[in-house]
Design a protein around this motif. Structure first.
Motif, mmCIF file in Angstrom:
data_model
loop_
_atom_site.group_PDB
_atom_site.id
_atom_site.type_symbol
_atom_site.label_atom_id
_atom_site.label_comp_id
_atom_site.label_asym_id
_atom_site.label_seq_id
_atom_site.Cartn_x
_atom_site.Cartn_y
_atom_site.Cartn_z
ATOM 1 N N MET A 54 0.858 -1.186 0.000
ATOM 2 C CA MET A 54 0.000 0.000 0.000
ATOM 3 C C MET A 54 0.891 1.232 0.000
ATOM 4 O O MET A 54 1.678 1.424 0.913
ATOM 5 C CB MET A 54 -0.918 -0.007 1.230
ATOM 6 N N ASP A 55 0.769 2.033 -1.033
ATOM 7 C CA ASP A 55 1.584 3.255 -1.174
ATOM 8 C C ASP A 55 3.072 2.951 -1.041
ATOM 9 O O ASP A 55 3.806 3.676 -0.379
ATOM 10 C CB ASP A 55 1.147 4.305 -0.145
ATOM 11 N N GLY A 56 3.518 1.840 -1.660
ATOM 12 C CA GLY A 56 4.924 1.488 -1.664
ATOM 13 C C GLY A 56 5.427 0.835 -0.389
ATOM 14 O O GLY A 56 6.614 0.565 -0.255
ATOM 15 N N VAL A 57 4.530 0.580 0.556
ATOM 16 C CA VAL A 57 4.911 -0.017 1.841
ATOM 17 C C VAL A 57 4.159 -1.334 2.015
ATOM 18 O O VAL A 57 2.955 -1.399 1.741
ATOM 19 C CB VAL A 57 4.562 0.936 3.011
ATOM 20 N N GLN A 58 4.871 -2.360 2.473
ATOM 21 C CA GLN A 58 4.210 -3.628 2.761
ATOM 22 C C GLN A 58 3.381 -3.473 4.031
ATOM 23 O O GLN A 58 3.891 -3.054 5.060
ATOM 24 C CB GLN A 58 5.245 -4.742 2.948
ATOM 25 N N ASP A 59 2.096 -3.801 3.960
ATOM 26 C CA ASP A 59 1.179 -3.648 5.080
ATOM 27 C C ASP A 59 0.626 -5.015 5.461
ATOM 28 O O ASP A 59 -0.034 -5.661 4.650
ATOM 29 C CB ASP A 59 0.032 -2.712 4.691
ATOM 30 N N PHE A 60 0.910 -5.450 6.689
ATOM 31 C CA PHE A 60 0.340 -6.701 7.196
ATOM 32 C C PHE A 60 -0.959 -6.372 7.896
ATOM 33 O O PHE A 60 -1.000 -5.475 8.737
ATOM 34 C CB PHE A 60 1.293 -7.389 8.181
ATOM 35 N N GLY A 61 -2.009 -7.064 7.540
ATOM 36 C CA GLY A 61 -3.282 -6.787 8.172
ATOM 37 C C GLY A 61 -4.288 -7.899 7.958
ATOM 38 O O GLY A 61 -4.005 -8.903 7.307
ATOM 39 N N TYR A 62 -5.443 -7.687 8.524
ATOM 40 C CA TYR A 62 -6.538 -8.641 8.382
ATOM 41 C C TYR A 62 -7.853 -7.886 8.473
ATOM 42 O O TYR A 62 -7.922 -6.785 8.997
ATOM 43 C CB TYR A 62 -6.481 -9.714 9.484
ATOM 44 N N PHE A 63 -8.883 -8.480 7.929
ATOM 45 C CA PHE A 63 -10.244 -8.039 8.204
ATOM 46 C C PHE A 63 -11.143 -9.250 8.152
ATOM 47 O O PHE A 63 -10.993 -10.139 7.342
ATOM 48 C CB PHE A 63 -10.726 -6.860 7.357
ATOM 49 N N ILE A 64 -12.047 -9.276 9.127
ATOM 50 C CA ILE A 64 -12.875 -10.438 9.421
ATOM 51 C C ILE A 64 -14.344 -10.010 9.406
ATOM 52 O O ILE A 64 -14.679 -8.927 9.901
ATOM 53 C CB ILE A 64 -12.520 -10.997 10.835
#
Length: 115
Positions: free
Chosen positions: A74-84
């Motif tokens: 996201m915007d050149g940055v690796q983003d670790f996330g989740y949505f449930i």
């Protein structure tokens, strides 16, 4: 307790994904911070199906779609996330999904850059 697995997103998940993206409780934490309209959610689903980023989280026994977890740029940055999906909140699913995602990702990419 629901046991979960990670898998690829499939066409069978469309109804559940669109419902999740239209849920104001889920979406208040994500992207535009509002529920997506059905056409926006449909477009988002088709894009996610064609260009997978995060893993689909599913019930290990029934294969029912529960959410997403993993890394997305996201915007050149690796983003670790989740949505449930909100109906699954409070069951430890996010923690289990994150552990599975980290385990799987550690064999695919060097996670030491993210420590």
């Amino acid at each position: 307790m629901i046991s979960v697995k990670l898998r690829n997103l499939g066409h069978q998940d469309k109804e559940a994904v669109i419902a999740m993206l239209g849920d104001p409780e889920v979406m208040r934490f994500l992207g535009p911070r509002r529920a997506l309209a059905e056409d926006e959610a449909d477009s988002w689903f088709e894009s996610a199906l064609a260009n997978p980023t995060r893993f689909a989280v599913a019930n290990a026994d029934t294969d029912e779609f529960i959410g997403f977890c993993g890394i997305k740029q996201m915007d050149g940055v690796q983003d670790f996330g989740y949505f449930i999906r909100s109906e699954f909140w409070g069951n430890g699913i996010a923690a289990e999904a994150c552990e599975l995602a980290i385990e799987r990702l550690s064999s695919e990419i060097d996670l030491s850059d993210y420590a």
